[in-house]
Design a protein around this motif. Sequence first.
Motif, short mmCIF file in Angstrom:
data_model
loop_
_atom_site.label_atom_id
_atom_site.label_comp_id
_atom_site.label_asym_id
_atom_site.label_seq_id
_atom_site.Cartn_x
_atom_site.Cartn_y
_atom_site.Cartn_z
N ASN A 1 0.87 -1.17 0.00
CA ASN A 1 0.00 0.00 0.00
C ASN A 1 0.91 1.23 0.00
O ASN A 1 1.61 1.48 0.97
CB ASN A 1 -0.90 -0.01 1.24
N PHE A 2 0.90 1.96 -1.10
CA PHE A 2 1.85 3.06 -1.26
C PHE A 2 1.33 4.34 -0.59
O PHE A 2 1.10 5.35 -1.23
CB PHE A 2 2.11 3.28 -2.75
N ASN A 3 1.15 4.24 0.72
CA ASN A 3 0.54 5.35 1.46
C ASN A 3 1.54 6.18 2.26
O ASN A 3 1.15 7.07 2.99
CB ASN A 3 -0.55 4.81 2.39
N SER A 4 2.83 5.88 2.13
CA SER A 4 3.84 6.69 2.82
C SER A 4 5.20 6.47 2.17
O SER A 4 5.41 5.50 1.45
CB SER A 4 3.91 6.34 4.31
N LYS A 5 6.13 7.35 2.45
CA LYS A 5 7.47 7.23 1.89
C LYS A 5 8.22 6.02 2.43
O LYS A 5 9.20 5.56 1.84
CB LYS A 5 8.27 8.51 2.13
N ASP A 6 7.75 5.48 3.56
CA ASP A 6 8.38 4.27 4.11
C ASP A 6 8.24 3.10 3.14
O ASP A 6 9.03 2.15 3.19
CB ASP A 6 7.75 3.91 5.45
N GLU A 7 7.23 3.16 2.27
CA GLU A 7 7.01 2.09 1.31
C GLU A 7 8.20 1.94 0.36
O GLU A 7 8.50 0.84 -0.12
CB GLU A 7 5.74 2.37 0.51
N LEU A 8 8.91 3.04 0.12
CA LEU A 8 10.04 3.00 -0.80
C LEU A 8 11.15 2.08 -0.29
O LEU A 8 11.92 1.54 -1.08
CB LEU A 8 10.61 4.42 -1.01
N LYS A 9 11.23 1.91 1.03
CA LYS A 9 12.26 1.06 1.61
C LYS A 9 12.06 -0.41 1.27
O LYS A 9 12.97 -1.22 1.44
CB LYS A 9 12.29 1.24 3.13
N LYS A 10 10.87 -0.76 0.80
CA LYS A 10 10.55 -2.16 0.50
C LYS A 10 10.93 -2.57 -0.91
O LYS A 10 10.77 -3.74 -1.29
CB LYS A 10 9.05 -2.41 0.71
N TRP A 11 11.43 -1.61 -1.72
CA TRP A 11 11.65 -1.88 -3.14
C TRP A 11 13.06 -1.50 -3.58
O TRP A 11 13.69 -0.64 -2.98
CB TRP A 11 10.65 -1.08 -3.99
N HIS A 12 13.53 -2.12 -4.64
CA HIS A 12 14.73 -1.65 -5.31
C HIS A 12 14.48 -1.69 -6.82
O HIS A 12 13.64 -2.46 -7.31
CB HIS A 12 15.97 -2.47 -4.92
N LYS B 1 11.89 -6.04 -1.95
CA LYS B 1 12.86 -6.79 -1.17
C LYS B 1 12.15 -8.01 -0.60
O LYS B 1 10.93 -8.03 -0.46
CB LYS B 1 13.42 -5.91 -0.06
N LYS B 2 12.91 -9.04 -0.31
CA LYS B 2 12.29 -10.28 0.15
C LYS B 2 11.52 -10.04 1.44
O LYS B 2 11.95 -9.29 2.32
CB LYS B 2 13.35 -11.36 0.37
N PHE B 3 10.36 -10.68 1.51
CA PHE B 3 9.58 -10.60 2.74
C PHE B 3 10.38 -11.23 3.88
O PHE B 3 11.35 -11.95 3.66
CB PHE B 3 8.25 -11.33 2.57
#
Length: 227
Positions: free
Chosen positions: A36-47, A104-106
């Motif tokens: 859920n792309f509801n905050s900038k913290d979501e960016l930490k989950k992707w590369h 990134k891996k769960f």
Amino acid sequence: MSRFRSLLQASLTATKRALTWNLEDLIPPSERYIFNFNSKDELKKWHLYSDSEYGGLSSASLEIKDTTEGSSTVGVFSGNLSLDVAEGSTWNMTRSGFCGMRSKKFDGFIDLDAYDTIALKLKGDGRCYISTIYTQNWVNSPGQEEDNSWQAFVFVPKDNWYIAKIPLSRYVPTWRGNLINAELEMNPSRVLGMSLSVNAEGGVPGAKSGAGDFHVEIDWIKALRTE
């Protein structure tokens, strides 16, 4: 006797309620948010990745932006697809013109065995994107450390929000972007991660293709139980 019957009935009713509550508690909800792309913290989950890692000239970015209403945010995956190769590249590239965002891996894995569909709320540019699910390795030959990948095309209409619903049965097994020509079945109980990518060429008929800019907004990604 009447009092005994009343007590017995009350006991049976309470037991029935307890059993019903336990059964409902064991049934997963009909939908489950995965991203859920509801905050900038979501960016930490992707590369991000692209053909630039192998000598290509494509580029990509992922950011979080406010919607026009200003009350929520969405993810924006955008960039430029190039079919060119950098001069002096030491890689023997067989193709270029691709970019992707991979989670990134769960922490371990997530179990989607109770669900049959992946849904993505998107607003795009008329291109065809590729949704990939990575599962624990049980398809690849022994010694191959790569996760299994299962892919499906996602056509994203231009300018309007669209909810793409992809049955898990439509995801096909691939290895390094190539279809595995074998009858294999995904194990949705061992999902390690996901990605969304775009190629300059290929896709579904009628979709925009070729080199140039790409842009897709992502509100959320969910698992659904439709049956």
